[in-house]
Design a protein around this motif. Structure first.
Motif, PDB file in Angstrom:
ATOM      1  N   LEU A 139       0.692   5.395  -0.018  1.00  0.00           N
ATOM      2  CA  LEU A 139       1.326   5.134   1.583  1.00  0.00           C
ATOM      3  C   LEU A 139       2.809   4.619   1.377  1.00  0.00           C
ATOM      4  O   LEU A 139       3.497   5.108   2.398  1.00  0.00           O
ATOM      5  CB  LEU A 139       0.261   4.134   2.250  1.00  0.00           C
ATOM      6  CG  LEU A 139      -0.972   4.310   2.450  1.00  0.00           C
ATOM      7  CD1 LEU A 139      -1.878   3.072   2.440  1.00  0.00           C
ATOM      8  CD2 LEU A 139      -1.036   5.458   3.457  1.00  0.00           C
ATOM      9  N   SER A 140       3.275   3.967   0.525  1.00  0.00           N
ATOM     10  CA  SER A 140       4.555   3.645   0.356  1.00  0.00           C
ATOM     11  C   SER A 140       5.344   4.947   0.225  1.00  0.00           C
ATOM     12  O   SER A 140       6.475   4.964   0.642  1.00  0.00           O
ATOM     13  CB  SER A 140       4.690   2.744  -1.032  1.00  0.00           C
ATOM     14  OG  SER A 140       6.027   2.425  -1.089  1.00  0.00           O
ATOM     15  N   HIS A 141       5.096   5.961  -0.677  1.00  0.00           N
ATOM     16  CA  HIS A 141       5.649   7.123  -0.991  1.00  0.00           C
ATOM     17  C   HIS A 141       5.958   7.769   0.226  1.00  0.00           C
ATOM     18  O   HIS A 141       6.783   8.539   0.743  1.00  0.00           O
ATOM     19  CB  HIS A 141       4.964   7.915  -1.948  1.00  0.00           C
ATOM     20  CG  HIS A 141       5.549   9.286  -2.053  1.00  0.00           C
ATOM     21  ND1 HIS A 141       6.710   9.487  -2.879  1.00  0.00           N
ATOM     22  CD2 HIS A 141       5.272  10.614  -1.793  1.00  0.00           C
ATOM     23  CE1 HIS A 141       7.126  10.722  -3.017  1.00  0.00           C
ATOM     24  NE2 HIS A 141       6.122  11.488  -2.532  1.00  0.00           N
ATOM     25  N   GLU A 142       4.972   7.837   1.259  1.00  0.00           N
ATOM     26  CA  GLU A 142       4.599   8.378   2.514  1.00  0.00           C
ATOM     27  C   GLU A 142       5.569   7.762   3.636  1.00  0.00           C
ATOM     28  O   GLU A 142       5.633   8.073   4.697  1.00  0.00           O
ATOM     29  CB  GLU A 142       3.535   8.829   3.038  1.00  0.00           C
ATOM     30  CG  GLU A 142       2.529   9.800   2.160  1.00  0.00           C
ATOM     31  CD  GLU A 142       1.220   9.656   2.749  1.00  0.00           C
ATOM     32  OE1 GLU A 142       0.406   8.949   3.277  1.00  0.00           O
ATOM     33  OE2 GLU A 142       0.393  10.767   1.846  1.00  0.00           O
ATOM     34  N   GLN A 143       6.049   6.472   3.198  1.00  0.00           N
ATOM     35  CA  GLN A 143       6.807   5.825   4.320  1.00  0.00           C
ATOM     36  C   GLN A 143       5.863   5.318   5.533  1.00  0.00           C
ATOM     37  O   GLN A 143       6.360   5.305   6.454  1.00  0.00           O
ATOM     38  CB  GLN A 143       7.867   6.184   4.452  1.00  0.00           C
ATOM     39  CG  GLN A 143       9.032   6.627   3.383  1.00  0.00           C
ATOM     40  CD  GLN A 143      10.412   7.200   3.800  1.00  0.00           C
ATOM     41  OE1 GLN A 143      10.504   7.687   4.760  1.00  0.00           O
ATOM     42  NE2 GLN A 143      11.281   7.098   2.852  1.00  0.00           N
ATOM     43  N   LEU A 144       4.496   5.054   4.990  1.00  0.00           N
ATOM     44  CA  LEU A 144       3.633   4.488   6.035  1.00  0.00           C
ATOM     45  C   LEU A 144       3.581   2.892   6.001  1.00  0.00           C
ATOM     46  O   LEU A 144       3.182   2.231   6.950  1.00  0.00           O
ATOM     47  CB  LEU A 144       2.611   5.101   6.143  1.00  0.00           C
ATOM     48  CG  LEU A 144       2.433   6.618   6.144  1.00  0.00           C
ATOM     49  CD1 LEU A 144       1.062   7.298   6.059  1.00  0.00           C
ATOM     50  CD2 LEU A 144       3.113   7.196   7.394  1.00  0.00           C
ATOM     51  N   ILE A 145       3.853   2.319   4.852  1.00  0.00           N
ATOM     52  CA  ILE A 145       3.937   0.833   4.759  1.00  0.00           C
ATOM     53  C   ILE A 145       5.293   0.369   4.338  1.00  0.00           C
ATOM     54  O   ILE A 145       6.088   1.134   3.646  1.00  0.00           O
ATOM     55  CB  ILE A 145       2.709   0.610   3.855  1.00  0.00           C
ATOM     56  CG1 ILE A 145       2.967   0.831   2.340  1.00  0.00           C
ATOM     57  CG2 ILE A 145       1.547   0.751   4.459  1.00  0.00           C
ATOM     58  CD1 ILE A 145       1.999   0.426   1.405  1.00  0.00           C
ATOM     59  N   GLU A 146       5.687  -0.744   4.346  1.00  0.00           N
ATOM     60  CA  GLU A 146       6.851  -1.371   3.947  1.00  0.00           C
ATOM     61  C   GLU A 146       6.665  -2.941   3.368  1.00  0.00           C
ATOM     62  O   GLU A 146       5.925  -3.417   3.827  1.00  0.00           O
ATOM     63  CB  GLU A 146       7.843  -1.422   4.977  1.00  0.00           C
ATOM     64  CG  GLU A 146       7.512  -2.133   6.386  1.00  0.00           C
ATOM     65  CD  GLU A 146       8.580  -1.810   7.494  1.00  0.00           C
ATOM     66  OE1 GLU A 146       9.316  -1.088   7.313  1.00  0.00           O
ATOM     67  OE2 GLU A 146       8.389  -2.611   8.522  1.00  0.00           O
ATOM     68  N   PRO A 147       7.542  -3.056   2.411  1.00  0.00           N
ATOM     69  CA  PRO A 147       7.459  -4.549   2.079  1.00  0.00           C
ATOM     70  C   PRO A 147       7.909  -5.722   3.285  1.00  0.00           C
ATOM     71  O   PRO A 147       9.005  -5.261   4.176  1.00  0.00           O
ATOM     72  CB  PRO A 147       8.221  -4.604   0.862  1.00  0.00           C
ATOM     73  CG  PRO A 147       9.308  -3.532   1.048  1.00  0.00           C
ATOM     74  CD  PRO A 147       8.612  -2.533   1.920  1.00  0.00           C
ATOM     75  N   LEU A 148       7.346  -6.801   3.336  1.00  0.00           N
ATOM     76  CA  LEU A 148       7.998  -7.715   4.273  1.00  0.00           C
ATOM     77  C   LEU A 148       9.205  -8.432   3.936  1.00  0.00           C
ATOM     78  O   LEU A 148      10.123  -8.227   4.388  1.00  0.00           O
ATOM     79  CB  LEU A 148       6.798  -8.746   4.414  1.00  0.00           C
ATOM     80  CG  LEU A 148       5.746  -8.427   5.602  1.00  0.00           C
ATOM     81  CD1 LEU A 148       4.843  -9.342   5.657  1.00  0.00           C
ATOM     82  CD2 LEU A 148       6.440  -8.192   6.834  1.00  0.00           C
ATOM     83  N   ASP A 149       9.045  -8.886   2.778  1.00  0.00           N
ATOM     84  CA  ASP A 149      10.199  -9.744   2.153  1.00  0.00           C
ATOM     85  C   ASP A 149       9.931  -9.961   0.588  1.00  0.00           C
ATOM     86  O   ASP A 149       9.105 -10.698   0.329  1.00  0.00           O
ATOM     87  CB  ASP A 149      10.539 -11.009   2.828  1.00  0.00           C
ATOM     88  CG  ASP A 149      11.703 -11.703   2.559  1.00  0.00           C
ATOM     89  OD1 ASP A 149      12.498 -11.129   1.792  1.00  0.00           O
ATOM     90  OD2 ASP A 149      11.893 -12.805   2.941  1.00  0.00           O
TER      91      ASP A 149
END
Length: 105
Positions: free
Chosen positions: A59-69
């Motif tokens: 999901l990260s590779h697909e840029q569907l999720i992102e880190p908050l901080d």
């Protein structure tokens, strides 16, 4: 099944479950594993921790999720200890996976 960027496969149901949980509330990998393990499912149907982490990577590779901080001294997503969330693209993908289930997100 979808190939993970670092090998292995991730089932669509695991991917959908992880993305859905992150759309409801940002959290980190270990908390996702523990939350999913508590679901009242036949143990054969519960995804393993490694499957959940593979889904996070995918999901990260697909840029569907992102880190908050990531905070000071911590790399973004380092061992999935940092909280991640479902972003706008992730919500759109989730609606595409199950349009009626995503209505309440």
């Amino acid at each position: 099944m979808i190939a993970s960027p670092k090998g292995g496969v991730v089932s669509e149901s695991t991917r959908y479950a992880v993305l859905g949980l992150l759309a409801r509330r940002p959290t980190h990998g270990y908390a996702l594993v523990e939350q999913i393990r508590r679901w009242p499912l036949d143990p054969v149907l519960v995804p393993t921790g490694s499957s959940i982490y593979k889904a996070l990577r995918r999901l990260s590779h697909e840029q569907l999720i992102e880190p908050l901080d990531s905070g000071p001294g911590r790399g973004a997503g380092s061992a999935w200890q940092d909280d991640v969330r479902c972003d706008g693209r992730g919500r759109a993908a989730l609606r595409g996976m199950a349009p009626t289930a995503a209505d309440d997100l």
